[in-house]
Motif scaffolding. Structure first.
Motif, PDB file in Angstrom:
ATOM      1  N   THR A  86      20.581  -9.994  11.715  1.00 48.26           N
ATOM      2  CA  THR A  86      21.124 -10.557  12.946  1.00 48.26           C
ATOM      3  C   THR A  86      22.603 -10.777  12.705  1.00 48.26           C
ATOM      4  O   THR A  86      22.995 -11.418  11.724  1.00 48.26           O
TER       5      THR A  86
ATOM      6  N   ASP B 205      28.617 -10.978  22.962  1.00 48.43           N
ATOM      7  CA  ASP B 205      27.419 -11.742  23.355  1.00 48.43           C
ATOM      8  C   ASP B 205      26.172 -10.861  23.295  1.00 48.43           C
ATOM      9  O   ASP B 205      25.112 -11.295  22.829  1.00 48.43           O
ATOM     10  N   PHE B 206      26.304  -9.629  23.749  1.00 44.22           N
ATOM     11  CA  PHE B 206      25.180  -8.691  23.690  1.00 44.22           C
ATOM     12  C   PHE B 206      24.779  -8.423  22.246  1.00 44.22           C
ATOM     13  O   PHE B 206      23.582  -8.421  21.910  1.00 44.22           O
TER      14      PHE B 206
ATOM     15  N   SER C 147      22.582 -10.979  20.793  1.00 40.67           N
ATOM     16  CA  SER C 147      21.391 -11.319  21.579  1.00 40.67           C
ATOM     17  C   SER C 147      20.073 -10.994  20.894  1.00 40.67           C
ATOM     18  O   SER C 147      19.012 -11.391  21.381  1.00 40.67           O
ATOM     19  N   GLY C 148      20.105 -10.273  19.777  1.00 36.41           N
ATOM     20  CA  GLY C 148      18.855  -9.929  19.099  1.00 36.41           C
ATOM     21  C   GLY C 148      19.161  -9.206  17.816  1.00 36.41           C
ATOM     22  O   GLY C 148      20.324  -8.890  17.533  1.00 36.41           O
TER      23      GLY C 148
ATOM     24  N   LYS D  23      25.231  -1.364  26.536  1.00 36.03           N
ATOM     25  CA  LYS D  23      23.888  -1.090  26.019  1.00 36.03           C
ATOM     26  C   LYS D  23      23.757   0.408  25.764  1.00 36.03           C
ATOM     27  O   LYS D  23      23.031   1.113  26.457  1.00 36.03           O
TER      28      LYS D  23
END
Ligand code: YYY
Ligand code: MG
Length: 137
Positions: free
Chosen positions: A40, A64-65, A68-69, A116
């Motif tokens: 992460t 931020d993206f 996110s995971g 993305k």
């Protein structure tokens, strides 16, 4: 001459279960996965990794993206792998990336935003060595 590049599988790629498919394409091309880990990202790593984009309108949404995971970080090695992986990845925007590329075949952000786009690949020898140092030490 054999070279190394940093590959990141971004949170959308990991969440959609595309890790294996993306690594498969890298290996099928003949590149060697020299390092590999699921991790992460930290804010510090992303600030260093995306320093060239600081101040651009997409910078904070991108960071931020990326937070996110989980992501997968890899070092791929091979003849010409820096441009070679970027060629496998395709153009930045998945809506215009060519069929046959990772972003063109699998990317699904439909123009709304291009963040993305599944993968990151280093763009030069200097950035590859700098980025590998951020994610692997
Ligand atoms: O190297 P590459 O990933 O193809 O694109 P860059 O221009 O280096 O941008 C890094 C990253 O930023 C991109 O993968 C998506 C995001 N981004 C964005 O969200 N919006 C843009 N207009 C440009 C880039
Ligand atoms: Mg880039």
């Amino acid at each position: 001459m054999s070279e190394r590049t940093l590959v990141l599988i971004k949170p959308d790629g990991v969440a959609r279960g595309l890790t294996g498919e993306i690594l498969r394409r890298i290996e099928a091309k003949g590149y060697v996965i020299a390092e590999l880990k699921k991790t992460t990202a930290t804010a510090e790593q992303l600030a260093a990794h995306y320093a060239e984009h600081e101040g651009k309108p997409f910078y904070q949404p991108l960071v931020d993206f990326m937070l996110s995971g989980p992501i997968v970080a890899a070092v791929a090695e091979g003849e010409g792998v820096i441009p070679g992986f970027r060629s496998l990845a395709g153009q930045t925007d998945p809506t215009t990336a060519a069929p046959g590329t990772i972003r063109g075949d699998l990317g699904r952000d439909w123009g709304e935003k291009v963040q993305k786009n599944l993968v990151h690949g280093s763009d030069s020898i200097e950035s590859a060595e700098r980025e590998i140092g951020i994610w692997f030490n």
